[in-house]
Scaffold this motif. Sequence first.
Motif, PDB file in Angstrom:
ATOM      1  N   ALA A 168     -33.654 -22.330 -63.470  1.00 28.81           N
ATOM      2  CA  ALA A 168     -33.336 -23.140 -64.418  1.00 28.81           C
ATOM      3  C   ALA A 168     -32.070 -22.634 -65.400  1.00 28.81           C
ATOM      4  N   SER A 169     -31.519 -21.899 -64.937  1.00 24.11           N
ATOM      5  CA  SER A 169     -30.854 -20.925 -66.053  1.00 24.11           C
ATOM      6  C   SER A 169     -29.689 -21.175 -65.695  1.00 24.11           C
ATOM      7  N   GLY A 170     -29.589 -21.453 -64.321  1.00 31.17           N
ATOM      8  CA  GLY A 170     -28.267 -22.085 -64.251  1.00 31.17           C
ATOM      9  C   GLY A 170     -26.495 -21.192 -63.689  1.00 31.17           C
ATOM     10  N   ASN A 171     -27.494 -20.241 -64.095  1.00 28.91           N
ATOM     11  CA  ASN A 171     -26.175 -19.240 -63.914  1.00 28.91           C
ATOM     12  C   ASN A 171     -26.073 -18.418 -62.076  1.00 28.91           C
ATOM     13  N   ALA A 172     -24.654 -19.130 -61.775  1.00 28.56           N
ATOM     14  CA  ALA A 172     -24.300 -19.113 -60.690  1.00 28.56           C
ATOM     15  C   ALA A 172     -24.453 -17.501 -60.003  1.00 28.56           C
ATOM     16  N   ALA A 173     -24.105 -17.045 -60.767  1.00 26.97           N
ATOM     17  CA  ALA A 173     -23.284 -15.759 -60.722  1.00 26.97           C
ATOM     18  C   ALA A 173     -24.289 -14.741 -60.561  1.00 26.97           C
ATOM     19  N   VAL A 174     -25.380 -14.911 -61.744  1.00 26.18           N
ATOM     20  CA  VAL A 174     -26.538 -14.605 -61.089  1.00 26.18           C
ATOM     21  C   VAL A 174     -27.659 -14.747 -60.370  1.00 26.18           C
ATOM     22  N   ARG A 175     -27.111 -15.970 -59.138  1.00 26.68           N
ATOM     23  CA  ARG A 175     -28.132 -15.988 -57.756  1.00 26.68           C
ATOM     24  C   ARG A 175     -27.250 -15.471 -56.709  1.00 26.68           C
ATOM     25  N   MET A 176     -26.079 -14.917 -57.192  1.00 24.95           N
ATOM     26  CA  MET A 176     -24.819 -15.148 -56.262  1.00 24.95           C
ATOM     27  C   MET A 176     -25.457 -13.038 -56.003  1.00 24.95           C
ATOM     28  N   VAL A 177     -25.920 -12.729 -57.295  1.00 26.35           N
ATOM     29  CA  VAL A 177     -26.038 -10.840 -57.824  1.00 26.35           C
ATOM     30  C   VAL A 177     -27.568 -10.272 -56.796  1.00 26.35           C
ATOM     31  N   LEU A 178     -28.354 -11.089 -57.021  1.00 27.75           N
ATOM     32  CA  LEU A 178     -29.372 -11.163 -56.358  1.00 27.75           C
ATOM     33  C   LEU A 178     -29.434 -11.571 -55.211  1.00 27.75           C
ATOM     34  N   GLU A 179     -28.794 -12.132 -54.172  1.00 24.55           N
ATOM     35  CA  GLU A 179     -29.274 -12.487 -53.228  1.00 24.55           C
ATOM     36  C   GLU A 179     -28.887 -11.148 -52.682  1.00 24.55           C
ATOM     37  N   GLN A 180     -27.237 -10.838 -53.024  1.00 25.33           N
ATOM     38  CA  GLN A 180     -26.531  -9.696 -52.473  1.00 25.33           C
ATOM     39  C   GLN A 180     -28.225  -8.271 -52.636  1.00 25.33           C
ATOM     40  N   PHE A 181     -28.776  -7.633 -53.555  1.00 26.63           N
ATOM     41  CA  PHE A 181     -29.143  -6.535 -54.079  1.00 26.63           C
ATOM     42  C   PHE A 181     -30.510  -7.601 -53.663  1.00 26.63           C
ATOM     43  N   THR A 182     -31.208  -8.428 -53.839  1.00 27.83           N
ATOM     44  CA  THR A 182     -32.406  -8.513 -53.446  1.00 27.83           C
ATOM     45  C   THR A 182     -32.858  -8.037 -52.375  1.00 27.83           C
ATOM     46  N   PRO A 183     -32.300  -8.048 -51.179  1.00 32.07           N
ATOM     47  CA  PRO A 183     -33.328  -7.893 -50.130  1.00 32.07           C
ATOM     48  C   PRO A 183     -33.329  -6.338 -49.324  1.00 32.07           C
ATOM     49  N   VAL A 184     -32.057  -5.178 -50.194  1.00 31.87           N
ATOM     50  CA  VAL A 184     -32.710  -3.367 -50.183  1.00 31.87           C
ATOM     51  C   VAL A 184     -34.228  -3.097 -51.063  1.00 31.87           C
ATOM     52  N   LEU A 185     -33.951  -4.109 -51.715  1.00 32.29           N
ATOM     53  CA  LEU A 185     -35.520  -4.422 -52.402  1.00 32.29           C
ATOM     54  C   LEU A 185     -36.487  -3.931 -52.004  1.00 32.29           C
ATOM     55  N   ARG A 186     -36.379  -5.963 -50.722  1.00 32.45           N
ATOM     56  CA  ARG A 186     -37.849  -6.249 -49.772  1.00 32.45           C
ATOM     57  C   ARG A 186     -38.108  -5.197 -49.142  1.00 32.45           C
ATOM     58  N   ARG A 187     -38.069  -4.405 -48.627  1.00 35.25           N
ATOM     59  CA  ARG A 187     -38.642  -3.376 -47.986  1.00 35.25           C
ATOM     60  C   ARG A 187     -39.296  -2.491 -48.209  1.00 35.25           C
ATOM     61  N   ALA A 188     -39.235  -1.770 -49.758  1.00 40.34           N
ATOM     62  CA  ALA A 188     -39.442  -1.060 -50.770  1.00 40.34           C
ATOM     63  C   ALA A 188     -40.780  -1.996 -51.508  1.00 40.34           C
ATOM     64  N   GLU A 189     -40.425  -3.167 -51.809  1.00 38.46           N
ATOM     65  CA  GLU A 189     -41.737  -4.372 -51.925  1.00 38.46           C
ATOM     66  C   GLU A 189     -43.333  -4.427 -51.338  1.00 38.46           C
ATOM     67  N   ARG A 190     -42.508  -4.459 -49.717  1.00 37.90           N
ATOM     68  CA  ARG A 190     -43.181  -4.824 -48.923  1.00 37.90           C
ATOM     69  C   ARG A 190     -44.430  -3.370 -48.535  1.00 37.90           C
ATOM     70  N   LEU A 191     -43.916  -2.447 -49.446  1.00 37.64           N
ATOM     71  CA  LEU A 191     -45.203  -0.956 -49.823  1.00 37.64           C
ATOM     72  C   LEU A 191     -45.462  -1.295 -50.732  1.00 37.64           C
ATOM     73  N   ARG A 192     -45.463  -1.901 -51.983  1.00 35.76           N
ATOM     74  CA  ARG A 192     -46.229  -1.994 -53.445  1.00 35.76           C
ATOM     75  C   ARG A 192     -46.736  -3.196 -53.469  1.00 35.76           C
ATOM     76  N   PHE A 193     -46.672  -4.312 -52.326  1.00 38.39           N
ATOM     77  CA  PHE A 193     -47.614  -5.782 -52.086  1.00 38.39           C
ATOM     78  C   PHE A 193     -48.985  -5.013 -50.904  1.00 38.39           C
ATOM     79  N   ALA A 194     -48.883  -3.967 -50.123  1.00 42.17           N
ATOM     80  CA  ALA A 194     -49.070  -4.013 -49.648  1.00 42.17           C
ATOM     81  C   ALA A 194     -50.578  -2.729 -50.082  1.00 42.17           C
ATOM     82  N   SER A 195     -50.466  -2.330 -50.925  1.00 40.79           N
ATOM     83  CA  SER A 195     -51.081  -1.576 -52.084  1.00 40.79           C
ATOM     84  C   SER A 195     -52.176  -1.875 -52.816  1.00 40.79           C
TER      85      SER A 195
END
Length: 213
Positions: free
Chosen positions: A146-173
């Motif tokens: 909804a923000s329409g900000n393509a730069a935000v989407r690009m940065v998130l696509e690059q760095f969010t996967p790094v967090l996802r492995r850590a997030e798996r621990l949080r969501f299992a807690s």
Amino acid sequence: MPVPSSSVPIRRSLLRDDVHARLRDAIVDCTFAPGEPLRDQDLAAWLGVSRTPVREALLRLGDVGLVQAEPGRSTIVAPIEEAAVRDAQSVVAAMHRLAVAEAVLTADDLARMRAANRRFAKAVRAGDVTAALAADDEFHDIPVQASGNAAVRMVLEQFTPVLRRAERLRFASARAKESVALHDRLVEACATGDPAAAEISHEIWRDLASRKD
């Protein structure tokens, strides 16, 4: 774990992006565990492609810290390192705060966010980490789009996967329900036009590492 023995062939269109996405997701969901060697020949056979797009994908994954490679040595899945997660977390939190601040959310957007959070809560209660992450992705992607900000989407696509492995621990807690409550706060703040919505979004991502058993 070993490279799976079977796989659905990748479309020839957008081959490089597809190979990258498949390898990224296999690292994030721990199909390939931290420290596991990644041999391009084995990966190419698994995906049914040549070694060239696999090598290109591994280079891209190395740029964001999901794999590690040294000249003359094997490429391996990067360990989950606190510093790398912390750095990615800061960037991702800032991008989501910006997206919420810029987003113009419709009534339909808000309804979809509430529905995604209900699915998230259900998955957390069931201990279904994969479904929880999928619902969480859907929830947060709505204001990003909804923000329409393509730069935000690009940065998130690059760095969010790094967090996802850590997030798996949080969501299992046992404390994953805290994310459900924060999601509810965010939706209601967005619905009322509360400027605090952007800070709530930032809080959700900033506090990722602290929400553990």
